[in-house]
Design an enzyme around this catalytic site. Structure first.
Site, mmCIF file in Angstrom:
data_model
loop_
_atom_site.group_PDB
_atom_site.id
_atom_site.type_symbol
_atom_site.label_atom_id
_atom_site.label_comp_id
_atom_site.label_asym_id
_atom_site.label_seq_id
_atom_site.Cartn_x
_atom_site.Cartn_y
_atom_site.Cartn_z
ATOM 1 N N HIS A 145 104.325 48.543 12.327
ATOM 2 C CA HIS A 145 105.228 47.637 13.308
ATOM 3 C C HIS A 145 105.484 46.222 13.094
ATOM 4 O O HIS A 145 106.596 45.976 12.622
ATOM 5 C CB HIS A 145 104.784 47.823 14.786
ATOM 6 C CG HIS A 145 104.400 49.094 15.167
ATOM 7 N ND1 HIS A 145 105.316 49.990 15.288
ATOM 8 C CD2 HIS A 145 103.201 49.889 15.321
ATOM 9 C CE1 HIS A 145 104.974 51.434 15.694
ATOM 10 N NE2 HIS A 145 103.620 51.002 15.537
HETATM 11 C C1 BDR Z 1 103.273 47.371 19.010
HETATM 12 O O1 BDR Z 1 102.313 47.546 20.169
HETATM 13 C C2 BDR Z 1 100.962 47.164 19.265
HETATM 14 O O2 BDR Z 1 99.919 48.035 19.572
HETATM 15 C C3 BDR Z 1 101.332 46.708 17.967
HETATM 16 O O3 BDR Z 1 100.288 45.847 17.480
HETATM 17 C C4 BDR Z 1 102.758 46.429 17.923
HETATM 18 O O4 BDR Z 1 103.053 45.258 18.497
HETATM 19 C C5 BDR Z 1 103.917 48.625 18.509
HETATM 20 O O5 BDR Z 1 104.319 49.524 19.665
#
Ligand code: BDR
Ligand code: CA
Length: 312
Positions: A241
């Protein structure tokens, strides 16, 4: 010319990789890192941020702590994804770099005011609590910011923490709604883009093959992320992500999207934190964000590997 960046983050393995890739990118000048409660409580998030700058040999980058909890709601964390420390996987020592004094929200405000108008961008990788607080406390920075590039939300890809909501927006939907209404130039890297970025075994091995401690740490972080995400999605690699934010800042041409209106649902128990994107322009709501729908995964991983290769 380099682009001046403040990272707002809740590390998180993917936050860590986003920051490491940025530290290896000469196009970016990292002015500081502000931790926010999200994946893990604030004290772990700020500790992890300090471990990351030390790994990269960049203890000169100031790390501040920001908000300990969301605007209205109890904090929801994600140890089931990131491990108890938030940064499980690599064996990183406790940091010796001190945490800076002063609240992270004030660091954001002071830093934006101290630089030329339209020269500072916030790269937001966690819940938007700090960013929203900064904009509420100092509305003048909305005009001064070059923009906010954030990982959060989803539309066609719906949710990852509930059937309709992405984690960062879900944790503090009121803060997110306030940022989306702020008038700042927003670029949104939602699950629609990040779910295409599978950390397959050859991509993980490319980091390990760098033969550096940063490369080994990134490979260990990505391997750790496989444990939960592969079971959940059944893909050939876990989605990655937050590094999409860094990649977008450095090479926006590897992504595609369009300007749309995005509103955040705060009222409904069922769809709390949903980012409702008017992708087909069926309302006359103002277009307040650039919504990134997809990216070139091979180019993305090649860029990340090349940038991490520049670190110790
Ligand atoms: C986001 O949620 C977190 O767990 C990750 O770091 C990322 O920023 C993804 O949904
Ligand atoms: Ca994050």
């Amino acid at each position: 010319m380099t682009r001046k960046i403040i990272f707002d983050t809740d590390p998180g393995q993917d936050d860590a990789i986003a920051i490491l890739a940025a530290l290896g990118s000469p196009e970016l000048d990292i002015l500081g890192i502000v931790a926010v409660a999200g994946n893990v409580p604030l004290h772990l998030a700020e500790t992890n941020a300090r471990r990351i700058v030390e790994l990269a040999g960049r203890s000169d980058i100031p790390v501040h702590a920001g908000a300990e909890r969301p605007f209205l709601r109890p904090l929801v964390t994600a140890e089931h994804v990131h491990g108890e420390t938030g940064l499980d996987g690599p064996d990183l020592p406790p940091p010796s770099t001190p945490l800076q004094g002063g609240h992270g929200v004030d660091f954001i405000i002071d830093t934006v005011r101290a630089h030329e108008p339209k020269s500072v961008t916030i790269a937001a990788l966690g819940p938007l609590t700090n960013v929203a607080l900064a904009l509420l406390k100092a509305p003048d920075i909305a005009e001064r910011l070059q923009g906010i590039v954030l990982m959060g939300g989803a539309y066609f890809e719906v949710g990852n923490v509930t059937p309709t909501a992405e984690f960062n927006i879900y944790v503090d939907p009121e803060a997110a709604a306030s940022v989306f209404a702020s008038g700042v130039d927003l670029t949104v890297l939602p699950l629609d883009a990040t779910h295409g970025m599978h950390s397959t075994l050859p991509r993980i091995e490319a980091f390990r093959a760098l033969g550096t401690k940063s490369g080994a740490a990134v490979a260990a972080m990505l391997s750790f992320s496989q444990t939960y995400d592969l079971q959940k999605f059944g893909w050939d690699g876990a989605p990655l992500h937050d590094p999409c934010v860094t990649a977008y800042l450095v090479r926006p041409e590897i992504f595609e999207g369009r300007r749309v209106n995005i509103e955040v649902e705060t009222g409904s128990a069922l769809t709390r934190g949903m980012t409702v994107a008017d992708y087909w322009g069926v309302t006359d709501r103002p277009k307040n964000a650039f919504f990134v729908r997809s990216g070139d995964a091979d180019a993305f991983y090649a860029l990340l590997t090349e940038r991490v290769a520049r670190l110790p």
